[in-house]
Design an enzyme around this catalytic site. Structure first.
Site, PDB file in Angstrom:
ATOM      1  N   GLY A 170       0.844  -1.210   0.000  1.00  0.00           N
ATOM      2  CA  GLY A 170       0.000   0.000   0.000  1.00  0.00           C
ATOM      3  C   GLY A 170       0.866   1.240   0.000  1.00  0.00           C
ATOM      4  N   MET A 174       0.724   7.007   3.945  1.00  0.00           N
ATOM      5  CA  MET A 174       1.421   6.396   5.079  1.00  0.00           C
ATOM      6  C   MET A 174       2.423   5.331   4.629  1.00  0.00           C
ATOM      7  SD  MET A 174       0.428   7.892   7.803  1.00  0.00           S
ATOM      8  CE  MET A 174       0.638   6.871   9.250  1.00  0.00           C
ATOM      9  N   ASN A 193       2.169  -2.257  -4.441  1.00  0.00           N
ATOM     10  CA  ASN A 193       0.860  -1.608  -4.493  1.00  0.00           C
ATOM     11  C   ASN A 193       0.032  -2.342  -5.535  1.00  0.00           C
ATOM     12  OD1 ASN A 193      -0.341   1.124  -3.372  1.00  0.00           O
ATOM     13  ND2 ASN A 193      -1.138   0.876  -5.443  1.00  0.00           N
ATOM     14  N   ARG A 194      -1.272  -2.414  -5.306  1.00  0.00           N
ATOM     15  CA  ARG A 194      -2.112  -3.062  -6.315  1.00  0.00           C
ATOM     16  C   ARG A 194      -1.989  -2.270  -7.626  1.00  0.00           C
ATOM     17  NH1 ARG A 194      -8.240  -1.083  -4.758  1.00  0.00           N
ATOM     18  NH2 ARG A 194      -7.732   1.111  -4.669  1.00  0.00           N
ATOM     19  N   SER A 293       0.571   6.495  14.790  1.00  0.00           N
ATOM     20  CA  SER A 293       0.120   7.892  14.814  1.00  0.00           C
ATOM     21  C   SER A 293       1.249   8.840  14.463  1.00  0.00           C
ATOM     22  CB  SER A 293      -0.433   8.262  16.188  1.00  0.00           C
ATOM     23  OG  SER A 293      -0.727   9.652  16.193  1.00  0.00           O
ATOM     24  N   LYS A 348      -5.033   2.864  19.805  1.00  0.00           N
ATOM     25  CA  LYS A 348      -4.911   3.880  18.746  1.00  0.00           C
ATOM     26  C   LYS A 348      -6.258   4.574  18.514  1.00  0.00           C
ATOM     27  CE  LYS A 348      -3.482   6.423  15.369  1.00  0.00           C
ATOM     28  NZ  LYS A 348      -4.105   6.410  14.134  1.00  0.00           N
ATOM     29  N   HIS A 351      -6.743   7.018  21.184  1.00  0.00           N
ATOM     30  CA  HIS A 351      -5.847   8.144  20.871  1.00  0.00           C
ATOM     31  C   HIS A 351      -6.549   9.094  19.904  1.00  0.00           C
ATOM     32  CE1 HIS A 351      -3.114  10.046  17.984  1.00  0.00           C
ATOM     33  NE2 HIS A 351      -2.193  10.106  18.942  1.00  0.00           N
ATOM     34  N   ASN A 352      -7.167   8.526  18.867  1.00  0.00           N
ATOM     35  CA  ASN A 352      -7.835   9.370  17.876  1.00  0.00           C
ATOM     36  C   ASN A 352      -9.058  10.075  18.461  1.00  0.00           C
ATOM     37  OD1 ASN A 352      -5.917   8.258  16.235  1.00  0.00           O
ATOM     38  ND2 ASN A 352      -7.286   7.931  14.521  1.00  0.00           N
ATOM     39  N   GLU A 355      -7.793  12.839  20.299  1.00  0.00           N
ATOM     40  CA  GLU A 355      -7.317  13.816  19.304  1.00  0.00           C
ATOM     41  C   GLU A 355      -8.499  14.659  18.785  1.00  0.00           C
ATOM     42  OE1 GLU A 355      -4.772  12.039  16.132  1.00  0.00           O
ATOM     43  OE2 GLU A 355      -6.226  12.933  14.766  1.00  0.00           O
TER      44      GLU A 355
HETATM   45  P1  NBP Z   1      -4.279   6.484   1.369  1.00  0.00           P
HETATM   46  O1  NBP Z   1      -5.680   6.727   1.000  1.00  0.00           O
HETATM   47  O2  NBP Z   1      -3.263   7.536   1.092  1.00  0.00           O
HETATM   48  O3  NBP Z   1      -3.762   5.122   0.688  1.00  0.00           O
HETATM   49  C1  NBP Z   1      -4.507   3.973   0.783  1.00  0.00           C
HETATM   50  C2  NBP Z   1      -3.765   2.814   0.173  1.00  0.00           C
HETATM   51  O4  NBP Z   1      -4.662   1.727   0.233  1.00  0.00           O
HETATM   52  C3  NBP Z   1      -3.377   3.002  -1.291  1.00  0.00           C
HETATM   53  O5  NBP Z   1      -2.145   2.374  -1.512  1.00  0.00           O
HETATM   54  C4  NBP Z   1      -4.498   2.257  -2.018  1.00  0.00           C
HETATM   55  O6  NBP Z   1      -4.122   1.722  -3.258  1.00  0.00           O
HETATM   56  C5  NBP Z   1      -4.724   1.127  -1.056  1.00  0.00           C
HETATM   57  N1  NBP Z   1      -6.005   0.446  -1.229  1.00  0.00           N
HETATM   58  C6  NBP Z   1      -7.268   0.903  -1.164  1.00  0.00           C
HETATM   59 BR1  NBP Z   1      -7.737   2.637  -0.926  1.00  0.00          BR
HETATM   60  N2  NBP Z   1      -8.176  -0.054  -1.345  1.00  0.00           N
HETATM   61  C7  NBP Z   1      -7.461  -1.161  -1.533  1.00  0.00           C
HETATM   62  C8  NBP Z   1      -7.823  -2.492  -1.792  1.00  0.00           C
HETATM   63  N3  NBP Z   1      -9.105  -2.859  -1.861  1.00  0.00           N
HETATM   64  N4  NBP Z   1      -6.841  -3.406  -1.948  1.00  0.00           N
HETATM   65  C9  NBP Z   1      -5.562  -3.043  -1.869  1.00  0.00           C
HETATM   66  N5  NBP Z   1      -5.141  -1.782  -1.627  1.00  0.00           N
HETATM   67  C10 NBP Z   1      -6.087  -0.856  -1.470  1.00  0.00           C
HETATM   68  O7  NBP Z   1      -4.299   6.101   2.897  1.00  0.00           O
HETATM   69  P2  NBP Z   1      -3.236   6.415   4.027  1.00  0.00           P
HETATM   70  O8  NBP Z   1      -3.474   7.801   4.522  1.00  0.00           O
HETATM   71  O9  NBP Z   1      -1.870   6.024   3.615  1.00  0.00           O
HETATM   72  O10 NBP Z   1      -3.761   5.433   5.187  1.00  0.00           O
HETATM   73  C11 NBP Z   1      -3.508   4.046   5.217  1.00  0.00           C
HETATM   74  C12 NBP Z   1      -4.009   3.544   6.565  1.00  0.00           C
HETATM   75  O11 NBP Z   1      -3.308   4.227   7.614  1.00  0.00           O
HETATM   76  C13 NBP Z   1      -5.499   3.817   6.810  1.00  0.00           C
HETATM   77  O12 NBP Z   1      -6.036   2.793   7.594  1.00  0.00           O
HETATM   78  C14 NBP Z   1      -5.481   5.106   7.612  1.00  0.00           C
HETATM   79  O13 NBP Z   1      -6.636   5.259   8.393  1.00  0.00           O
HETATM   80  C15 NBP Z   1      -4.241   4.891   8.468  1.00  0.00           C
HETATM   81  N6  NBP Z   1      -3.619   6.116   8.969  1.00  0.00           N
HETATM   82  C16 NBP Z   1      -3.526   7.235   8.198  1.00  0.00           C
HETATM   83  C17 NBP Z   1      -2.928   8.376   8.731  1.00  0.00           C
HETATM   84  C18 NBP Z   1      -2.776   9.627   7.911  1.00  0.00           C
HETATM   85  O14 NBP Z   1      -2.433  10.654   8.508  1.00  0.00           O
HETATM   86  N7  NBP Z   1      -2.983   9.598   6.609  1.00  0.00           N
HETATM   87  C19 NBP Z   1      -2.432   8.350  10.040  1.00  0.00           C
HETATM   88  C20 NBP Z   1      -2.517   7.183  10.786  1.00  0.00           C
HETATM   89  C21 NBP Z   1      -3.117   6.077  10.241  1.00  0.00           C
HETATM   90  P3  NBP Z   1      -4.307   2.569  -4.631  1.00  0.00           P
HETATM   91  O15 NBP Z   1      -3.118   3.456  -4.709  1.00  0.00           O
HETATM   92  O16 NBP Z   1      -4.308   1.523  -5.655  1.00  0.00           O
HETATM   93  O17 NBP Z   1      -5.621   3.290  -4.519  1.00  0.00           O
END
Ligand code: NBP
Length: 625
Positions: A170, A174, A193-194, A293, A348, A351-352, A355
Site C-alpha cells: 500500500g 502512510m 501496491n495493487r 500515529s 490507537k 488516541h484518535n 485527538e
Molecule cells: P491512502 O488513501 O493515502 O492510501 C490507501 C492505500 O490503500 C493506497 O495504496 C491504495 O491503493 C490502497 N487500497 C485501497 Br484505498 N483499497 C485497496 C484495496 N481494496 N486493496 C488493496 N489496496 C487498497 O491512505 P493512508 O493515509 O496512507 O492510510 C492508510 C491507513 O493508515 C489507513 O487505515 C489510515 O486510516 C491509516 N492512517 C492514516 C494516517 C494519515 O495521517 N494519513 C495516520 C494514521 C493512520 P491505490 O493506490 O491503488 O488506490
C-alpha cells in the site's frame, strides 16, 4: 539463495557463472548436468527436447535448489528461456536471484563462430531467440562488456537485491512515508501496491521519485514481492481499513509460510483485528494490529507505534518497529507492546478519540477569540500559551495555521467550515458506550464534526435567527487559558479511563503510564501534559486520584464557567467545553437527579430501585398508581 544465470546458448552463462561462484565462494552448477537419462539420449541423437521432456528435468532442479539453498546457496547456469520454466523453478520457497545475460543475435552468433567445436548452428540460435521470453524482473546484464565488468555489475546489483527485512503493501500517504523511513534507517525494504486501472505506475513512480534510496525494491507482483523478503517474512499493510485489509490478507497468505508476520498499520477496528489475529493464528501466521500515529510526517520521520497481538509476534518485529519509531525525551522508542488481540488498535482508536476532542477544544478557543481578534493576534495569544505547560503539537500547528497566508489572505479564512472524519472518533464513542465508560468530551467533538457537515441546513436556519448587534466584550484571556487547561485534563482523564476499563473488561493488562510515554513523541496528541501524564499514571490509577491535579481543577472551575457564560452571551457553540464542565460538575456532585430516573423506570417498567435509607442496597418496587 540460488543465483540463476540465464540466457540463450553462447551468452556466457558457464564462464561468468564459474567466475562469480569463485568470487562469492559458492558452488557452481550447470543445469544441463541434471537432465534425466532419457533426455541425454535424445540430445545425443540431436532430437530437440519439448516442454514435457523438460518437466522432469525442471523438477530435479527444484529439488536440487532446495538442497543448495539449505547448504548456503549456489550459482546455477540454466537457459530458462521460457517464463513457464522459470515459474516451475520459482515454485520452491527457495529465494532466487535471476540474472539475465542479454546480447544481440549478431554478437552471440559471432562469439559462437569464434569458438572451436561449437555445435550451435545459426538456425538453432535463431530458434532460441524466438522462444526467449525476456524476464521483467531480476538483474539484466548486457554481455557486450569484459567479464570483469559483467561480474562487477552483477555483484553490485546482488548487493542491492539482498533480501528485504520488511515489506510494505500500500503506497498511499502512510505506506510511502513508512517505506522511506525504513530505507533511511538503512533497512532493505520491498514495496508493493495493487495495479488497478490508473494505479499501474504507483510503484515505479515511487521508486523513480526516490531513486537516491538504493535499498527500496518495488513490485507489482505479490508473489515476487514476498519472495524478495527474508524469512520469516515481515509485511506491513498500509491500506484503507475494512474489507481492503481482508482482501490483501487473502491475496497474501498463499505465499506465506508458518512463522511469517503480517502487521496491519492502518486504523482498523479493534474487534476486526482480534478476529484476524485468531484467523491467521490457525494458519500459523502472526498478525499484529499496530496503531500508527503521527500522520505523514510522523510515518516518515518517526511515528508513535501501538502494536497489539501476541507478545511472541511482537518480538519478531520489535527491532524494526523500535528503530523506525519516534524517541521519547530519554531516547527510548515511542513503540511498546500494548497487549493481546486488538489492544493496539483499541489504544490507537482512543488516541484518535482524544485527538478529536483536543482539536475541537482548540476550534472552540478560536471561535471565542475570533469574535474580538484577527488571526495574527490569536496566533500571538496561543504562542504565549505554547510557552507554558499547555505546549503541544496541536497547539503549535494551530498557531502556524492561523499565520499562513496565500496572496495576502489567510488560508484559514477561505476554508469551508465542514469537518471531515474517518470514523475512529465515533468508534471510540461506541466503545465507550459498550464498556459503560463516560466519554462525553470526545463524543461531543464527534457530534460537533457531524453538525459542521450540515452546512446547508445551518445556513438556512441561521437566516431565521435575529443577529445581535450588541457590542462585543473582549474575552478574558486568562479565563480562557485556564478553561482550556481544565478541559484538556478532563479529556485525558476520560480517554485513559476508557483504556483502563477496556483493559479490565478484556483482561489486557494495559500499562497506562507506558501508553502515555509512547504518546509523548511522534503522535498527534503529544504534549507537555502527556509528559506529565506518564508520571501521574505511574503513581495513580486515574487522574482524579492525583490530589494536586484535582485541586487545580477545583480552582479552574470558575474559569470555565466564565468562558461558558461568555459563549452563551454571544451564541458561540462550545460543545467540548460544555461537556467537560458538565462532566466535572456531575462527578463532583453527591446527589444527582437520577433518583427521579429510577422512579420513572420503576413506574412504567417495574425496574425496581435502591433506597438511601437501606445500607444493604436491596431492590424495592412501588405500586405507583
Ligand atoms: P491512502 O488513501 O493515502 O492510501 C490507501 C492505500 O490503500 C493506497 O495504496 C491504495 O491503493 C490502497 N487500497 C485501497 Br484505498 N483499497 C485497496 C484495496 N481494496 N486493496 C488493496 N489496496 C487498497 O491512505 P493512508 O493515509 O496512507 O492510510 C492508510 C491507513 O493508515 C489507513 O487505515 C489510515 O486510516 C491509516 N492512517 C492514516 C494516517 C494519515 O495521517 N494519513 C495516520 C494514521 C493512520 P491505490 O493506490 O491503488 O488506490
Amino acid at each position: 539463495m540460488v543465483i540463476i544465470l540465464m540466457g540463450v546458448s553462447g551468452c556466457g552463462k558457464t564462464t561468468i557463472g564459474k567466475q562469480l561462484a569463485l568470487e562469492l565462494g559458492l558452488p557452481f552448477f550447470d543445469a544441463d548436468d541434471f537432465h534425466p537419462k532419457v533426455n541425454i539420449e535424445k540430445m545425443k541423437n540431436n532430437v530437440p527436447l519439448n516442454d514435457s521432456d523438460r518437466l522432469p528435468w525442471l523438477n530435479i532442479l527444484v529439488e536440487k535448489m532446495i538442497h543448495w539453498d539449505k547448504m548456503g546457496g549456489a550459482i546455477l547456469a540454466c537457459s530458462a528461456l521460457k517464463e513457464s520454466y522459470r515459474t516451475i523453478l520459482s515454485s520452491t520457497q527457495t529465494s532466487i536471484s535471476w540474472v539475465f545475460l542479454s546480447g544481440t543475435f549478431e554478437l552471440i552468433s559471432n562469439r559462437l563462430k569464434a569458438r572451436k567445436n561449437h555445435y550451435m548452428t545459426t538456425d538453432l540460435l535463431q530458434s532460441q531467440f524466438e522462444i526467449l521470453e525476456v524476464p521483467k524482473y531480476g538483474i539484466h546484464v548486457n554481455i557486450d562488456n569484459s567479464i570483469d565488468e559483467i561480474i562487477k555489475h552483477i555483484n553490485l546489483k546482488l548487493k542491492l537485491m539482498k533480501q528485504s527485512v520488511f515489506g510494505v503493501i500500500g503506497l498511499g500517504v502512510m505506506g510511502k512515508s513508512l517505506s522511506l523511513n525504513m530505507a533511511e534507517k538503512g533497512l532493505n525494504v520491498s514495496v508493493y501496491n495493487r495495479s488497478e486501472e490508473g494505479e499501474e505506475k504507483v510503484v515505479s513512480n515511487f521508486i523513480n521519485e526516490n531513486d537516491t534510496f538504493k535499498n527500496i525494491l518495488g513490485f507489482n507482483d505479490l508473489k515476487q514481492f514476498v519472495r524478495s523478503l527474508e524469512k520469516p517474512s515481515k509485511i506491513v499493510i498500509m491500506v484503507k481499513a475494512g474489507e481492503a485489509i481482508d482482501g490483501v490478507i487473502d491475496q497474501l497468505t498463499p505465499y506465506l509460510t508458518i512463522g511469517d508476520v503480517i502487521i496491519d498499520g492502518g486504523n482498523s477496528y479493534y474487534e476486526d483485528t482480534a478476529n484476524r489475529v485468531g484467523y491467521l493464528k490457525s494458519k500459523g501466521i502472526h498478525f499484529v494490529g499496530c496503531g500508527i500515529s503521527g500522520g505523514e510526517e510522523g510515518a516518515r520521520k518517526g511515528p508513535s507505534m501501538m502494536p497489539g497481538g501476541s507478545l511472541d509476534s511482537y518480538q519478531k518485529i520489535a527491532p524494526v518497529l523500535e528503530l523506525i519509531s519516534a524517541k521519547d525525551k530519554n531516547d527510548q522508542p515511542c513503540c511498546s507492546y500494548i497487549g493481546p488481540d486488538g489492544a493496539g488498535h483499541f489504544v490507537k482508536m482512543v488516541h484518535n478519540g482524544m485527538e478529536y476532542a483536543e482539536m475541537q477544544l482548540l476550534a472552540e478557543v478560536y471561535a471565542i477569540l475570533k469574535l474580538s481578534f484577527a488571526n495574527e493576534k490569536i496566533a500571538d495569544i496561543l504562542s504565549d500559551w505554547h510557552s507554558t505547560d499547555l505546549s503541544s503539537y496541536l497547539l503549535e500547528i494551530t498557531i502556524n495555521i492561523l499565520q499562513k497566508k496565500e496572496k495576502n489572505t489567510y488560508v484559514l479564512d477561505s476554508i469551508l467550515d465542514v469537518a471531515g472524519n474517518k470514523g475512529t472518533g465515533s468508534w471510540s464513542s461506541k466503545a465507550a458506550f459498550d464498556l459503560g465508560s463516560v466519554n462525553t468530551i470526545m463524543s461531543s467533538a464527534v457530534f460537533a464534526r457531524y453538525i459542521s457537515s450540515l452546512k446547508q441546513k445551518r445556513k438556512s436556519y441561521s437566516s431565521l435567527i435575529k443577529q445581535s448587534n450588541k457590542e462585543i466584550d473582549v474575552p478574558h484571556i486568562k479565563d480562557l487559558e485556564n478553561a482550556y487547561r481544565f478541559a484538556r485534563i478532563l479529556n485525558h482523564h476520560q480517554g485513559f479511563e476508557l483504556i483502563r476499563l477496556a483493559s479490565i473488561e478484556y483482561n489486557w493488562n494495559l500499562n497506562l503510564s507506558e501508553i502515555a510515554r509512547i504518546w509523548t513523541n511522534g503522535c498527534i496528541i503529544r504534549s507537555n501534559f502527556m509528559e506529565q501524564s506518564v508520571e501521574i499514571l505511574k503513581e495513580h490509577e486515574t487522574y482524579f486520584e492525583d490530589t494536586v491535579l484535582f485541586k487545580s481543577l477545583i480552582i479552574k472551575e470558575s474559569n470555565i464557567k466564565e468562558c461558558i457564560s461568555y459563549a452563551l452571551k454571544y451564541r458561540i457553540p462550545l460543545d467540548t467545553f460544555w461537556s467537560a464542565y458538565n462532566y466535572w460538575v456531575s462527578m463532583t456532585t453527591e446527589n444527582l437527579s437520577a433518583n427521579l430516573i429510577q422512579a420513572q423506570r420503576d413506574y412504567f417498567g417495574a425496574h425496581t430501585y435502591q433506597r438511601k435509607d437501606d445500607s444493604l442496597l436491596k431492590f424495592y418496587h412501588t405500586n405507583w398508581i
